[in-house]
Structure formats: C-alpha cells, structure tokens
Scaffold this motif. Structure first.
Motif, mmCIF file in Angstrom:
data_model
loop_
_atom_site.group_PDB
_atom_site.id
_atom_site.type_symbol
_atom_site.label_atom_id
_atom_site.label_comp_id
_atom_site.label_asym_id
_atom_site.label_seq_id
_atom_site.Cartn_x
_atom_site.Cartn_y
_atom_site.Cartn_z
ATOM 1 N N LYS A 46 0.842 -1.188 0.000
ATOM 2 C CA LYS A 46 0.000 0.000 0.000
ATOM 3 C C LYS A 46 0.882 1.244 0.000
ATOM 4 O O LYS A 46 1.550 1.555 0.988
ATOM 5 C CB LYS A 46 -0.912 0.026 1.231
ATOM 6 N N VAL A 48 1.987 5.211 0.117
ATOM 7 C CA VAL A 48 1.541 6.384 0.873
ATOM 8 C C VAL A 48 2.155 7.617 0.215
ATOM 9 O O VAL A 48 3.207 8.111 0.634
ATOM 10 C CB VAL A 48 1.965 6.290 2.354
ATOM 11 N N GLY A 50 1.619 10.694 0.301
ATOM 12 C CA GLY A 50 1.806 11.869 1.132
ATOM 13 C C GLY A 50 3.159 11.908 1.824
ATOM 14 O O GLY A 50 3.581 12.967 2.305
ATOM 15 N N VAL A 62 0.320 1.686 -9.873
ATOM 16 C CA VAL A 62 -1.045 1.603 -9.362
ATOM 17 C C VAL A 62 -1.761 0.381 -9.930
ATOM 18 O O VAL A 62 -2.565 -0.263 -9.259
ATOM 19 C CB VAL A 62 -1.822 2.894 -9.696
ATOM 20 N N LEU A 106 -4.215 2.438 -5.466
ATOM 21 C CA LEU A 106 -4.714 3.703 -4.924
ATOM 22 C C LEU A 106 -6.066 4.028 -5.536
ATOM 23 O O LEU A 106 -6.297 3.758 -6.708
ATOM 24 C CB LEU A 106 -3.736 4.850 -5.228
ATOM 25 N N GLN A 107 -6.929 4.629 -4.737
ATOM 26 C CA GLN A 107 -8.203 5.153 -5.213
ATOM 27 C C GLN A 107 -8.029 6.644 -5.535
ATOM 28 O O GLN A 107 -7.055 7.274 -5.102
ATOM 29 C CB GLN A 107 -9.287 4.960 -4.150
ATOM 30 N N GLU A 109 -9.250 9.373 -4.393
ATOM 31 C CA GLU A 109 -9.067 10.258 -3.235
ATOM 32 C C GLU A 109 -7.701 10.052 -2.579
ATOM 33 O O GLU A 109 -7.169 10.975 -1.926
ATOM 34 C CB GLU A 109 -10.190 10.039 -2.216
ATOM 35 N N GLU A 110 -7.105 8.865 -2.732
ATOM 36 C CA GLU A 110 -5.774 8.625 -2.175
ATOM 37 C C GLU A 110 -4.677 9.203 -3.076
ATOM 38 O O GLU A 110 -3.610 9.593 -2.593
ATOM 39 C CB GLU A 110 -5.554 7.126 -1.994
ATOM 40 N N ILE A 111 -4.945 9.246 -4.354
ATOM 41 C CA ILE A 111 -4.013 9.874 -5.281
ATOM 42 C C ILE A 111 -3.989 11.380 -5.061
ATOM 43 O O ILE A 111 -2.940 12.025 -5.072
ATOM 44 C CB ILE A 111 -4.387 9.546 -6.736
ATOM 45 N N GLY A 112 -5.161 11.938 -4.825
ATOM 46 C CA GLY A 112 -5.258 13.374 -4.631
ATOM 47 C C GLY A 112 -5.091 14.111 -5.950
ATOM 48 O O GLY A 112 -5.109 13.528 -7.032
ATOM 49 N N GLY A 306 1.458 -1.440 -6.216
ATOM 50 C CA GLY A 306 1.565 -0.811 -4.906
ATOM 51 C C GLY A 306 2.975 -0.698 -4.370
ATOM 52 O O GLY A 306 3.206 0.026 -3.396
ATOM 53 N N THR A 308 6.541 0.763 -3.946
ATOM 54 C CA THR A 308 7.038 2.129 -4.098
ATOM 55 C C THR A 308 8.554 2.101 -4.243
ATOM 56 O O THR A 308 9.233 1.335 -3.564
ATOM 57 C CB THR A 308 6.645 2.982 -2.875
#
Length: 317
Positions: A46, A48, A50, A62, A106-107, A109-112, A306, A308
């Motif tokens: 998963k 992150v 941010g 993704v 990522l969805q 809203e998680e990508i932003g 997922g 990174t």
C-alpha cells in the motif's frame, strides 16, 4: 401503401440491428471463453504518496498502465484506469468488457490532485472516462495523443494539449514532455481511424523517464541517441497471445530487449496482472521477463502493484 412500406422497412431495420447485436454478443462470449479466468487477488503493498519527498523521484505502479510519479515535487499520473471494469455499457445499463482481478493500489481520493495526466492513446484500458471524470479539476494539465482531446471536452481540466511523435511541451513547473513513436494503434472504436498514439519521455532536473504507453517491438536505440541517458523505463509486458497480438504488443523478451536498447538504468514492467486481455496465463509475463533478465534481474525494481521505489540518484541523505 407508403405506410405499409415504411412499416416493413422499420421491421427489417430492427431485425438487422438485433442480429448484429446478437452476433457481437456471441463473438464477445466466444472470445472470453478462450481467456484465463484468474481468481481475484489482494494487494500486498500500500503506497503512501503523502510521505514522498519533493526532492526526489518516487513512484508506484497503481495497476495496468497507471503509474503515479512524484518528480521533484511534480505529480504525474499516466493512463489512469481505476474502475472495476473496462468497456462500454449497452443501452447505458449492461456492462461489456473485462473486469479487474487485481484492485488498484490507490483510489482517486488517495491519489489526490496531480499536476499532469499523461494519456498515451484512446484504448479503453488507457483512457477510462469514468476515472478521468473523478480526477478532473481546474488545476490539472493533460497531455494526450493527436485527435483524442475531444474525449475530455466536458471535463474541467486546466488544459488539454495534443502531441504527435517528435513534438515537445514544457510545463510551468519545469517538466519537459516529448512524444515518441511507438508501434501500436489508436482507434477507440472502428471509426476513430484518425486517433493518434504516443509514448513519452519525461524530463526534469536532468532525470529522464521513458513511458512508451503500449507498443509492439520497436527498436529503442533512438531513445539513447536522441535523449541521452535514461534513468527509468516503464515497459508493457502483457497481451501478446495469440501471436497475432504481437502486431501491437511486445512479448516480455522484446520488452527486455527494448529496455536494453534504450540504455535505461531501471525497469518497471506494466500492462499485466490487472485485466485479462489475451490468452497467456496471467503470471506468465513477469515470469518470462525475469527469465529474460537473467543475472540482471536486479534492474527490475517493481514487480507488484503498490510497490514504491525512489530512484537512487535522486535520494537525499
């Protein structure tokens, strides 16, 4: 007399349309019967976003051809496809198309909010209109292929620019995007014969990324000759069986060859393990790529959705 003629003409037209629809459904079901049927898979990683640094180049796969990249503070998203099913809806209700068997890492809203969306071509596994509608804001620029910007005309993006191979654009935050030729095709439907298709070179602060979108084998020696050292290459490795598909999709061995020809330092395989689009077993593309890489398999830095990775040359101590 005229009314009778019009009545029977309408009956014949409706009958022909029903026959055409029945033929399409039969052909689609026959095609699907020859494809693998994997069980749904769970994500093992998963990301992150941010937590990613603005002073480095960090990315995650993704799923399929969707990659989220943070390149020295600029957020880039390639060919975003985040829905559960590709394709169309007949009469706006009946979905027809392959379903996702591995969820996106990522969805939306998680990508932003991202700074730039790169679209390589209009195939439904690369331009997914429902995903783009969820992502669209007035702060996002989009770069897409020739004659495909009309697909996004009702979406509230900041700008939508079309590029053809050989054309370059520079963004306000220091990115240089150059469209490159690939061996594929662009039609979304049979009549979209004028739709283009691109790969891209993404550059910022001396770091270069190769994103070819989707392609059959094409010599990538020109990449190294034209652009210089490539730090990272994303290569499609799936959808190559039956062999006729190789007119538009490379095999894993060809993907490795193109990676080597490009002179890139690191490889990320994409366009596999997400949707069933062809007849090869779903785990075969990565297995064949790792075999082709042999002793150099450590150059493959991401294998699963997922995961990174931060380019070593950009990490700050």
């Amino acid at each position: 007399m005229l009314i009778t003629f019009l009545y029977w003409a309408a009956v014949i037209i409706v009958a022909l349309l029903l026959l055409a629809f029945a033929f399409l459904v039969y052909s689609y079901r026959k095609h699907m019967s020859n494809l693998p049927k994997p069980d749904g898979r769970m994500l093992e990683h998963k990301p992150v976003p941010g937590e990613w640094s603005d002073s480095a180049v960090t990315f995650t796969w993704v799923g399929h051809s969707t990659i989220l990249i943070r390149m020295f503070g600029t957020k880039i998203l390639t060919d975003p496809v985040l829905g559960e099913q590709l394709g169309i809806r007949i009469a706006g209700v009946i979905p027809v198309g392959p379903k996702r068997f591995t969820p996106p890492a990522l969805q939306p809203e998680e990508i932003g909010e991202v700074d730039l969306i790169l679209l390589s071509h209009a195939h439904m596994d690369h331009i997914d209109l429902p995903t783009l509608r969820k992502l669209a804001t007035r702060n996002i620029d989009v770069i897409t292929a020739k004659n495909t910007s009309g697909l996004l005309r009702r979406m509230p993006f900041k700008s939508v620019a079309e590029l053809e191979p050989g054309q370059t654009v520079q963004t306000a935050d220091g990115l240089t995007i150059t469209a490159i030729p690939v061996r594929h095709w662009g039609n979304r439907f049979p009549w979209n014969t004028d739709y283009g298709y691109n790969g891209y070179i993404i550059e910022k602060n001396g770091v270069r990324i190769l994103y070819p979108g989707d392609t059959a084998y094409i010599s990538m020696s020109f990449i190294r000759e034209q652009f210089g050292p490539i730090d990272l290459a994303f290569m499609p490795i799936g959808a190559y069986k039956p062999d006729s598909y190789q007119r538009a999709h490379c095999t894993p061995e060809q993907a490795w060859q193109m990676f080597k020809e490009s002179g890139a330092k690191w490889l990320v395989p994409i366009h596999h393990n997400t949707f069933v689009l062809s007849q090869e077993p779903v785990d075969e593309p990565l297995e064949r790529l790792l075999t082709a890489a042999g002793a150099e398999r450590d150059k493959i830095v991401v294998e699963k959705q997922g995961e990174t990775y931060t380019l070593p040359t950009t990490e700050q101590s």
